[in-house]
Design a protein around this motif. Structure first.
Motif, PDB file in Angstrom:
ATOM      1  N   SER A 161       0.815  -1.201   0.000  1.00 15.25           N
ATOM      2  CA  SER A 161       0.000   0.000   0.000  1.00 15.25           C
ATOM      3  C   SER A 161       0.849   1.251   0.000  1.00 15.25           C
ATOM      4  CB  SER A 161      -0.899  -0.001   1.222  1.00 15.25           C
ATOM      5  OG  SER A 161      -0.076  -0.016   2.352  1.00 15.25           O
ATOM      6  N   GLN A 162       2.119   1.098   0.211  1.00 14.06           N
ATOM      7  CA  GLN A 162       2.965   2.274   0.313  1.00 14.06           C
ATOM      8  C   GLN A 162       3.674   2.595  -1.001  1.00 14.06           C
ATOM      9  OE1 GLN A 162       4.628   3.298   3.835  1.00 14.06           O
ATOM     10  NE2 GLN A 162       2.499   3.065   4.325  1.00 14.06           N
ATOM     11  N   ALA A 163       3.418   1.781  -1.989  1.00 12.29           N
ATOM     12  CA  ALA A 163       4.200   1.985  -3.210  1.00 12.29           C
ATOM     13  C   ALA A 163       3.774   3.261  -3.902  1.00 12.29           C
ATOM     14  CB  ALA A 163       3.993   0.814  -4.127  1.00 12.29           C
ATOM     15  N   MET A 164       4.733   3.970  -4.439  1.00 12.53           N
ATOM     16  CA  MET A 164       4.422   5.241  -5.050  1.00 12.53           C
ATOM     17  C   MET A 164       4.245   5.120  -6.542  1.00 12.53           C
ATOM     18  SD  MET A 164       6.183   8.609  -4.078  1.00 12.53           S
ATOM     19  CE  MET A 164       7.041   8.853  -2.603  1.00 12.53           C
TER      20      MET A 164
ATOM     21  N   LYS B 212       2.815  21.385  -2.955  1.00 11.83           N
ATOM     22  CA  LYS B 212       2.903  21.199  -4.404  1.00 11.83           C
ATOM     23  C   LYS B 212       1.939  22.080  -5.183  1.00 11.83           C
ATOM     24  CE  LYS B 212      -0.223  17.320  -5.075  1.00 11.83           C
ATOM     25  NZ  LYS B 212      -0.364  15.973  -5.599  1.00 11.83           N
TER      26      LYS B 212
ATOM     27  N   PRO C 201      -9.447  10.759  -6.419  1.00 13.68           N
ATOM     28  CA  PRO C 201      -9.474  10.237  -7.774  1.00 13.68           C
ATOM     29  C   PRO C 201     -10.174  11.195  -8.721  1.00 13.68           C
ATOM     30  CG  PRO C 201     -10.954   9.015  -6.340  1.00 13.68           C
ATOM     31  CD  PRO C 201     -10.174   9.928  -5.482  1.00 13.68           C
TER      32      PRO C 201
ATOM     33  N   GLU D 191       7.098  14.310 -17.940  1.00 16.19           N
ATOM     34  CA  GLU D 191       6.921  13.579 -16.692  1.00 16.19           C
ATOM     35  C   GLU D 191       8.269  13.035 -16.230  1.00 16.19           C
ATOM     36  OE1 GLU D 191       3.621  11.608 -15.402  1.00 16.19           O
ATOM     37  OE2 GLU D 191       3.087  13.719 -15.638  1.00 16.19           O
TER      38      GLU D 191
ATOM     39  N   TYR E  90       8.241   4.290   1.186  1.00 14.82           N
ATOM     40  CA  TYR E  90       8.738   5.069   2.308  1.00 14.82           C
ATOM     41  C   TYR E  90       8.178   4.535   3.608  1.00 14.82           C
ATOM     42  CZ  TYR E  90       4.313   7.431   1.485  1.00 14.82           C
ATOM     43  OH  TYR E  90       2.996   7.717   1.288  1.00 14.82           O
TER      44      TYR E  90
ATOM     45  N   LEU F 104       6.131  15.547  -7.627  1.00 17.13           N
ATOM     46  CA  LEU F 104       5.005  15.303  -6.728  1.00 17.13           C
ATOM     47  C   LEU F 104       3.687  15.271  -7.507  1.00 17.13           C
ATOM     48  CD1 LEU F 104       6.018  17.549  -3.729  1.00 17.13           C
ATOM     49  CD2 LEU F 104       5.881  15.081  -3.750  1.00 17.13           C
ATOM     50  N   HIS F 105       3.628  16.099  -8.548  1.00 19.35           N
ATOM     51  CA  HIS F 105       2.400  16.106  -9.333  1.00 19.35           C
ATOM     52  C   HIS F 105       2.274  14.849 -10.169  1.00 19.35           C
ATOM     53  CE1 HIS F 105       0.235  19.798  -8.658  1.00 19.35           C
ATOM     54  NE2 HIS F 105       1.391  20.372  -8.405  1.00 19.35           N
ATOM     55  N   SER F 106       3.390  14.222 -10.456  1.00 14.53           N
ATOM     56  CA  SER F 106       3.317  13.019 -11.275  1.00 14.53           C
ATOM     57  C   SER F 106       2.882  11.814 -10.446  1.00 14.53           C
ATOM     58  CB  SER F 106       4.661  12.740 -11.937  1.00 14.53           C
ATOM     59  OG  SER F 106       5.573  12.293 -10.973  1.00 14.53           O
ATOM     60  N   LEU F 107       2.882  11.965  -9.139  1.00 14.61           N
ATOM     61  CA  LEU F 107       2.389  10.879  -8.300  1.00 14.61           C
ATOM     62  C   LEU F 107       0.864  10.894  -8.336  1.00 14.61           C
ATOM     63  CD1 LEU F 107       4.677  11.429  -5.220  1.00 14.61           C
ATOM     64  CD2 LEU F 107       4.892   9.687  -6.961  1.00 14.61           C
ATOM     65  N   PRO F 108       0.253   9.730  -8.170  1.00 14.64           N
ATOM     66  CA  PRO F 108      -1.212   9.719  -8.224  1.00 14.64           C
ATOM     67  C   PRO F 108      -1.819  10.572  -7.123  1.00 14.64           C
ATOM     68  CG  PRO F 108      -0.332   7.584  -7.565  1.00 14.64           C
ATOM     69  CD  PRO F 108       0.812   8.406  -8.035  1.00 14.64           C
ATOM     70  N   ASN F 109      -2.869  11.252  -7.470  1.00 13.34           N
ATOM     71  CA  ASN F 109      -3.544  12.157  -6.544  1.00 13.34           C
ATOM     72  C   ASN F 109      -4.438  11.371  -5.587  1.00 13.34           C
ATOM     73  OD1 ASN F 109      -5.026  14.273  -5.432  1.00 13.34           O
ATOM     74  ND2 ASN F 109      -4.663  15.485  -7.263  1.00 13.34           N
ATOM     75  N   PRO F 110      -4.480  11.783  -4.324  1.00 13.55           N
ATOM     76  CA  PRO F 110      -5.350  11.050  -3.394  1.00 13.55           C
ATOM     77  C   PRO F 110      -6.831  11.127  -3.761  1.00 13.55           C
ATOM     78  CG  PRO F 110      -4.350  12.960  -2.333  1.00 13.55           C
ATOM     79  CD  PRO F 110      -3.655  12.767  -3.625  1.00 13.55           C
TER      80      PRO F 110
ATOM     81  N   ASN G 124      -1.486   4.408  -2.976  1.00 12.72           N
ATOM     82  CA  ASN G 124      -1.758   5.837  -2.972  1.00 12.72           C
ATOM     83  C   ASN G 124      -0.780   6.533  -2.039  1.00 12.72           C
ATOM     84  OD1 ASN G 124      -2.903   8.225  -3.495  1.00 12.72           O
ATOM     85  ND2 ASN G 124      -5.000   7.534  -3.160  1.00 12.72           N
ATOM     86  N   PRO G 125       0.309   6.962  -2.599  1.00 14.81           N
ATOM     87  CA  PRO G 125       1.389   7.452  -1.749  1.00 14.81           C
ATOM     88  C   PRO G 125       1.014   8.685  -0.952  1.00 14.81           C
ATOM     89  CG  PRO G 125       1.816   7.945  -4.033  1.00 14.81           C
ATOM     90  CD  PRO G 125       0.642   7.056  -4.014  1.00 14.81           C
ATOM     91  N   LEU G 126       0.207   9.536  -1.536  1.00 10.46           N
ATOM     92  CA  LEU G 126      -0.065  10.786  -0.844  1.00 10.46           C
ATOM     93  C   LEU G 126      -1.369  10.717  -0.077  1.00 10.46           C
ATOM     94  CD1 LEU G 126       1.153  13.279  -3.528  1.00 10.46           C
ATOM     95  CD2 LEU G 126       2.334  12.418  -1.545  1.00 10.46           C
TER      96      LEU G 126
END
Lengths: 402, 367
Positions: free
Chosen positions: A45-48, A253, B214, A205, A238, B206-212, B234-236
């Motif tokens: 669940s922590q994977a980015m 951000k 949806p 990206e 992380y 950070l923007h390229s990471l999926p957004n919490p 969902n990293p963030l």
């Protein structure tokens, strides 16, 4: 050489054959990596990084010690965000001289390897200066060695695991550097060196990729500047401790200045409550939409929501009342005591310095007035004690009111 | 000597995202041992920008195994920023970092803390060393590991106040000097506002990471099974540690720490009282001696003899040294820190508790 080894391995169970061809300008030798098998790669669940199913390729075989069994187990790479952050920072700080063609920067990756060597965790990295022209590449090897030593002093548990570059391109120079990092002596040998690429092109990206390599080339000369890069799966992961930090960083951000301030406890609480409220609203909207038949229902989602609702504990009202009262009393008493102590100590400090002003006007070495000085001080002391008691009471009352 | 204080005092500290993560990583790895490290960056007028950091080398504690030497290791690590051996390490490292275009100016150091127990002699000495020897414009960043694990990140920036710097330079913390300088424990440390700053590249990452939350398209696709829901990376995803209602551990630990502080305070107070009794005794002796000498002189005057000197007591008696009040000052500051912390905690937790009760017992809140 390679053919031989491959032949040996052919006996192992294989589900598919995959061909990875890497062509570099000088070496037109095309290599095949065989012995691949599929394996579904599950995300924690922590994977980015979105990593659905991944193709695990058997690790290409490097020069093996005679007698030792070369391992062909798959390799999984875990990257900690601070390594990525560090790489991005380095990329921003690259030299922008016009005479060199330094589009990418490189550096050394440090981390830990799991005992069976199947998992590499990249925890840290540092930049290494290099210059690259069309004909040649220079890497500051002394620098890399010294920095490595410095890092090992501070993080004795971390070892050299590979290197990074900030361009997705793999060329002859990549192979050259890769062979250096994977080499015997200062390199990661007998483990494969991990090569991480992070693209930092403006307006695109940011993509991360990881590779390991196998030596190729018919002559020693050829072998030095060629390598078969095999992509390996990776994920950015992380720990619990970094979560709050990362959250804060991510909070900046959407900000125009790209800054965020550290929230106080109560602000953080407020923000989280707001977030929960937002989530509840989203869910109830969705449920309403389903009831109104505007959105197709999903049994999985329904089940999930039902499970979540079932988590609400069933407790006796009296129990709640009792626990609530006990705990709130604890909290308030500690808070009250802490503040009383603070007031007491504050008073004691003030009195310690104020006591002298009452008496001993002319200091300690006065000589003639010593007798009165002492008396004065003693009076001050006594007065101090009396006042302290009173002050304590006052503090108590103050806290009561608060 | 740092007599020349710069005209514009530092007003704010700006921490790069990278540094935040580096500090968190180092401190949480070393926990519960204290971790210290070095900060580099540059200062822009009243704003100190910290752009990179590196940990100090771990000290080899003599290899007695187990956790018994935790304290020794902690102490060594806490003293690391001003240790001689580390100065060379630091210089070398800075030189190396300069080669790869990092802003290689000394901007301070960082340390880890446990529930706010950072106000101690070590920290003061370190920061004094930094502000005096190396560069006046340096800060100490304190990262509270235990508090960060309870929810919001705890990072604070401190400096020593000029008044305290002066007092510490003279090394005198007697009652008299404190009265003169009017230094109170509240004035030892100056806290600076801290901001987190991201580079453009980092923002883009950070923007390229999926957004919490949806997007519309993502909502349109239905999850196939229940299992897939709990797996979605969902990293963030928001971190709800702040909503956690664990009261007791925090309270017990804080009270323990508070009790320790009271004990220290008590010891210091006893020392002081002992000193005062000692002083009174000595002074009584001196007065007695002086009176004796006076009467002796009077009788000698009657006998037409030359009087004996009356200031010999200065050689005969020695007044005791007053114990320094520095420890008391720091301890007071520490207690203040705890009290504020408890206040903050109580504010949050009582709100949460009322919310829980209101949820579980609807209607009971009014009563």
């Amino acid at each position: 050489m390679i053919g031989n080894k491959r032949a040996k391995k052919e006996g192992a169970p294989m589900k598919c054959q995959d061909t990875h061809i890497l062509r570099d300008e000088k070496d037109t030798f095309s290599r095949q990596t065989v012995g691949a098998y599929f394996s579904c790669h599950l995300n924690t669940s922590q994977a980015m990084v979105e990593a659905d199913s991944f193709l695990h390729l058997a690790r290409p075989l490097g020069p093996a010690l005679p007698g030792s069994q070369p391992t062909t187990a798959p390799l999984n790479v875990i990257i900690q965000p601070q390594a990525i952050f560090s790489i991005l920072d380095h990329s921003l700080r690259r030299n922008t001289d016009s005479n060199t063609d330094n589009e990418r920067v490189i550096g050394t990756l440090l981390g830990v390897r799991s005992e069976d060597g199947q998992e590499v965790e990249i925890r840290n990295c540092f930049a290494v200066g290099h210059t690259e022209t069309a004909e040649q590449v220079e890497v500051d090897m002394d620098y890399q060695k010294q920095m490595l030593q410095f890092h090992l002093k501070a993080n004795p548990k971390e070892v050299l695991v590979g290197w990074y570059a900030t361009s997705a391109e793999l060329n002859t120079f990549s192979a050259l550097i890769q062979n250096f990092y994977g080499g015997q002596g200062d390199g990661t040998w007998p483990h494969p060196a991990v090569h991480l690429t992070v693209t930092t092109d403006a307006g695109k990206e940011i993509e991360t990729r990881t590779y390991i390599s196998a030596p190729v080339g018919v002559t020693a000369d050829r072998a030095a500047d060629s390598a078969a890069f095999t992509p390996v799966p990776h994920e950015i992961r992380y720990g619990e401790a970094e979560k709050s930090g990362l959250e804060l960083i991510a909070g900046a951000k959407d900000d125009k200045d790209r800054t965020a301030s550290v929230p106080t406890d109560i602000e953080a609480l407020e923000r989280q409550i707001e977030e929960v409220l937002g989530m509840l609203e989203r869910v109830s909207k969705y449920v309403e939409a389903v009831i109104e038949e505007e959105t197709p229902p999903s049994s999985a989602l329904g089940q999930f929501l039902l499970n979540a609702l079932a988590l609400a504990p069933k407790v006796d009202p009296e129990d709640i009342e009792r626990d609530f009262n006990n705990h709130i009393q604890d909290v308030l008493v500690v808070s009250y005591l802490a503040n009383t102590i603070r007031t007491q100590i504050d008073l004691s400090n003030r009195l310690a310095t104020a006591a002298l002003t009452l008496g001993a006007g002319d200091g300690l070495g006065g000589g003639q007035t010593n007798g009165t000085g002492t008396e004065g001080r003693e009076r001050g002391q006594r007065g101090g004690r009396g006042q302290r008691g009173g002050g304590g009471d006052r503090g108590d009352r103050g806290a009561d009111r608060g | 000597m740092a007599e020349t204080l710069k005209d514009t005092p530092l007003k704010a500290v700006q921490l790069e995202g990278l540094v935040v993560l580096k500090i968190i990583k180092h401190c949480s790895q070393a926990f519960p041992t204290t971790a210290t490290g070095f900060l580099v960056g540059m200062d822009k007028a009243a704003n100190l920008e910290i752009t990179n950091s590196f940990p100090f080398p771990t000290v080899d504690v003599p290899a007695t195994d187990g956790h018994h030497d935790n304290n020794a290791a902690s102490n060594l690590a806490a003293a690391a920023p001003r240790a001689k051996a580390n100065t060379t390490y630091q210089d070398e490292m800075i030189k190396k970092l300069r080669e790869v275009n990092v802003d290689a100016n000394n901007t301070g150091w960082y340390t880890s803390a446990n529930l706010g127990n950072f106000v101690n002699l070590n920290m003061i000495e370190n920061q004094y060393f930094y502000q005096k020897e190396l560069n006046e414009r340096t800060v100490a960043i304190v990262h509270d590991v235990s508090r960060s694990s309870q929810g919001s990140l705890s990072l604070r920036a401190f400096r020593l106040s000029p008044a305290f710097m002066n007092a510490y330079k003279e090394g005198k913390f007697t009652t008299e000097s404190l009265q003169k300088s009017n230094l109170r424990y509240q004035d030892i440390l100056l806290e600076l506002p801290l901001q987190i700053h991201n580079s453009h590249l980092l923002t883009s990452f950070l923007h390229s990471l999926p957004n919490p939350v949806p997007t519309q398209e993502a909502q349109a696709s239905q999850p196939p099974t229940l299992a897939s829901l709990s797996q979605t990376p969902n990293p963030l995803a928001p971190n709800f540690n702040s909503l956690n209602l664990s009261i007791d551990p925090f309270l017990t630990q804080t009270t323990d720490l508070l009790l320790d502080s009271i004990e220290t305070h008590h010891t210091e107070l006893n020392n002081h009282q002992y000193y005062q009794r000692q002083l009174a005794r000595e002074q009584a002796k001196i007065t007695a001696w002086q009176q004796k000498r006076k009467s002796e002189n009077a009788s000698r005057a009657l006998a037409k003899q030359s009087p004996l000197p009356e200031d010999e007591w200065q050689r005969l008696f020695k007044l005791p040294q007053e114990p320094g009040r520095l420890e008391t000052l720091l301890n007071s500051r520490q207690v203040e820190q705890y009290a504020r912390q408890v206040d903050g905690f109580a504010a949050g937790v009582s709100g949460k508790m009322f919310a829980v009760r209101g949820n579980l017992l609807p209607g009971a809140g009014e009563g």
